[in-house]
Write a protein that holds these residues in place. Structure first.
Motif, short mmCIF file in Angstrom:
data_model
loop_
_atom_site.label_atom_id
_atom_site.label_comp_id
_atom_site.label_asym_id
_atom_site.label_seq_id
_atom_site.Cartn_x
_atom_site.Cartn_y
_atom_site.Cartn_z
N ASN A 56 0.81 -1.22 0.00
CA ASN A 56 0.00 0.00 0.00
C ASN A 56 0.84 1.27 0.00
O ASN A 56 0.36 2.33 -0.38
CB ASN A 56 -0.94 0.00 1.21
CG ASN A 56 -2.04 -1.03 1.08
OD1 ASN A 56 -2.41 -1.41 -0.03
ND2 ASN A 56 -2.56 -1.50 2.20
N HIS A 57 2.12 1.17 0.41
CA HIS A 57 2.99 2.33 0.43
C HIS A 57 4.07 2.27 -0.66
O HIS A 57 5.03 3.03 -0.62
CB HIS A 57 3.66 2.47 1.81
CG HIS A 57 2.69 2.79 2.90
ND1 HIS A 57 2.00 1.82 3.59
CD2 HIS A 57 2.26 3.97 3.41
CE1 HIS A 57 1.20 2.39 4.49
NE2 HIS A 57 1.34 3.69 4.40
N SER A 99 2.31 2.47 -7.54
CA SER A 99 1.44 3.61 -7.86
C SER A 99 1.81 4.21 -9.21
O SER A 99 0.93 4.54 -10.02
CB SER A 99 1.57 4.69 -6.77
OG SER A 99 1.14 4.21 -5.52
N ARG A 104 -5.54 1.25 -6.12
CA ARG A 104 -5.11 2.58 -5.73
C ARG A 104 -6.31 3.54 -5.81
O ARG A 104 -7.16 3.44 -6.69
CB ARG A 104 -3.99 3.08 -6.63
CG ARG A 104 -2.65 2.39 -6.41
CD ARG A 104 -2.09 2.75 -5.05
NE ARG A 104 -0.71 2.33 -4.88
CZ ARG A 104 -0.32 1.27 -4.17
NH1 ARG A 104 -1.23 0.50 -3.59
NH2 ARG A 104 0.95 0.98 -4.03
N ASP A 132 -4.15 8.18 -3.27
CA ASP A 132 -2.86 7.51 -3.45
C ASP A 132 -2.09 8.13 -4.61
O ASP A 132 -0.88 8.38 -4.51
CB ASP A 132 -3.05 6.01 -3.71
CG ASP A 132 -3.63 5.28 -2.52
OD1 ASP A 132 -3.28 5.64 -1.38
OD2 ASP A 132 -4.43 4.35 -2.73
#
Length: 256
Positions: free
Chosen positions: A173-174, A179, A211, A215
């Motif tokens: 997620n990070h 992304s 995403r 994000d």
């Protein structure tokens, strides 16, 4: 006068976020290589050959194909042994440990990929405009189409080959590299969504997510900030425990 255009790679952004000093030292090191990068690159070559054969309908003896490629990329390549197998017994042991870990990794990869799928893009470079003056270059590792609940879904996969101490979902997620790849895919192919899939080879699991616009906004701001710091030579270095694992520790003036 118009601002000069900047072209950054996603690796530039990741390195700078990790440590601005590391970014500078790596940029000025034409012979940069380390065990982690060599291992990761060799495994990715195995994965890509497998997926290209799958795309071309020429994939037979899946596991044997992977084993042969791994032998060619790691075991039989003299350059790896010359770099890593110095008279130090520790380095010899590490090299052999990676050989054995690589065999486990390709077996895991074969099992995780054993599902109906239609390969779309394999190891393809993308170019993503962030602003009028900043462009980001990266690579789509693997994009495929699968059927989920009778609906065709685009999936963007990233293969993680090293052990990660953090929770897989949290790490995914990070991950700004995911992304970037997701945003580039949406823009290039004019689609509404793409599912991102974190393929954790070490932990033998797949984790998927999507995403959000938030994000993407945070990702863009990160790239813009990094580009600004690089362009104006702004380096805010904060030595911490990462210094102990850095290959430039012996030459860095900012280490702990």
């Amino acid at each position: 006068m118009a601002d000069q255009k900047q072209i950054l790679t996603i690796k530039d952004v990741l390195d700078f976020c990790w440590c601005p000093r590391y970014y500078d030292l790596k940029k000025n090191d034409p012979n940069h290589n380390n065990l982690k990068d060599l291992y990761d690159d060799a495994l990715h070559k195995c994965f890509y050959e497998y997926l290209l054969a799958l795309q071309n309908n020429t994939l037979a003896n899946r596991l044997e194909t992977l084993k042969y490629r791994w032998g060619k990329e790691w075991i039989k390549q003299k350059k790896n042994s010359q770099i890593l197998c110095t008279p130090s017994a520790t380095k010899r042991d590490t090299y052999d440990a990676k050989r054995r870990a690589g065999i486990d990794a390709i077996i895991t990869f074969d099992k995780l990929m054993d599902t109906p799928q239609y390969p779309i893009l394999i190891n393809k470079q993308y170019s993503l405009p962030i602003t009028d003056n900043i462009t980001l270059i990266g690579t789509w590792e693997y994009i495929r189409e699968v059927e989920i609940n009778n609906n065709k879904t685009f999936q963007l996969l990233k293969f993680k080959t090293e052990n990660n101490r953090f929770n897989v979902a949290c790490n995914m997620n990070h991950d700004i590299e995911l992304s970037a790849a997701a945003m580039a895919f949406l823009k290039a192919f004019n689609v509404n969504s793409v599912q991102i899939v974190y393929v954790d080879i070490y932990k033998k699991k797949l984790v998927s997510s999507y995403r959000t616009q938030k994000d993407y906004d945070l990702f863009k701001q990160t790239v813009i900030s990094v580009a600004h710091c690089i362009k104006h030579n702004i380096r805010c270095v904060s030595p911490d425990k990462r210094c102990y694992h850095c290959e430039y520790r012996d030459v860095c003036t900012s280490k702990l």
